[in-house]
Design an enzyme around this catalytic site. Structure first.
Site: not given
Ligand code: URA
Length: 235
Positions: A102
């Site tokens: 993310d």
């Molecule tokens: N899980 C999440 O919530 N975000 C990420 O970037 C990776 C795994």
């Protein structure tokens, strides 16, 4: 493969621009002899402005993704490709992120132009562990580790339970979570499912690979030893 195509595939420019590079005498062999657009030369022998070429097709690299960058080629904001040489965005086959982190997650991100390798890494049966450290908004209730390990937890709007995951408590609101799958926003949604909220999230390992001191925003090409290490640990 003709030199002009080799250069264009590696992002040194369009075929036209690559031909121009050759005409300008900027493309030579290892001894400094000027090469021509139609020459067929081994990748390792070619120099542009005296520098060896970028790695050939089959490149795998590790980036320490900082918070604030998106795993996308098109985004109005900052994207992970901004942290790499501009040429890497122009390569054929394209350089893709291996899964995603993310925008607000930092840590170890792999990128490759090798589709088979990408699938080998993300395929569910590869069982590669991905290790995250999360800072939580609330103290743990105490039942989270059992709930994550059970293999029955359902995320909102999903019908397949999550595979068992391991939770290690490092501090009352700071945890390490080891997953062997990669669903959308998985870590954040897992903690939401147990009434908590992830304030910050960092991925420290994928398989047997760790950042090992690579600073945020930095990247490096992975070699054969790294590749072996990547697959050494499967959950
Ligand atoms: N899980 C999440 O919530 N975000 C990420 O970037 C990776 C795994």
């Amino acid at each position: 493969m003709k030199l002009v195509r080799l250069l264009a595939n590696l992002g040194y420019g369009s075929r036209r621009q690559a031909t121009l590079l050759c005409r300008e005498g900027r493309v030579t062999d290892a001894r400094g002899e000027v090469l021509y657009a139609d020459d067929v030369v081994a990748h390792a022998q070619v120099r542009v402005d005296g520098e060896p070429l970028d790695p050939p097709q089959g490149m795998l690299l590790m980036l320490h993704k900082p918070v604030g960058y998106t795993c996308s080629t098109r985004d109005p904001g900052r994207v992970v490709y901004d942290l790499l040489p501009p040429r890497f965005r122009l390569r054929t086959p394209a350089l893709s992120t291996v899964g995603r982190l993310d925008r607000d997650t930092s840590g170890l991100l792999l990128l490759t132009d090798d589709g088979a390798l990408l699938h080998r890494i993300i395929a569910p049966r590869s069982n590669l562990p991905k290790v995250y450290e999360a800072r939580l908004a609330q103290p743990l209730r105490g039942d989270e580790a059992a709930s994550f390990a059970g293999g029955t937890l359902l995320l909102e709007s999903e019908t397949t339970p999550l595979k068992p995951a391991r939770l290690d408590v490092l501090e009352p609101q700071y945890v390490r979570l080891t997953l062997t799958e990669g669903r959308y926003h998985q870590v954040r949604r897992m903690f939401a499912a147990v009434g908590n909220y992830v304030e910050s999230l960092h991925r420290s390992r994928v398989g047997g690979l760790a950042l090992d001191g690579l600073e945020a925003g930095r990247w490096r090409v992975l070699n054969a030893i790294d590749r072996r290490r990547l697959f050494e640990e499967s959950g």
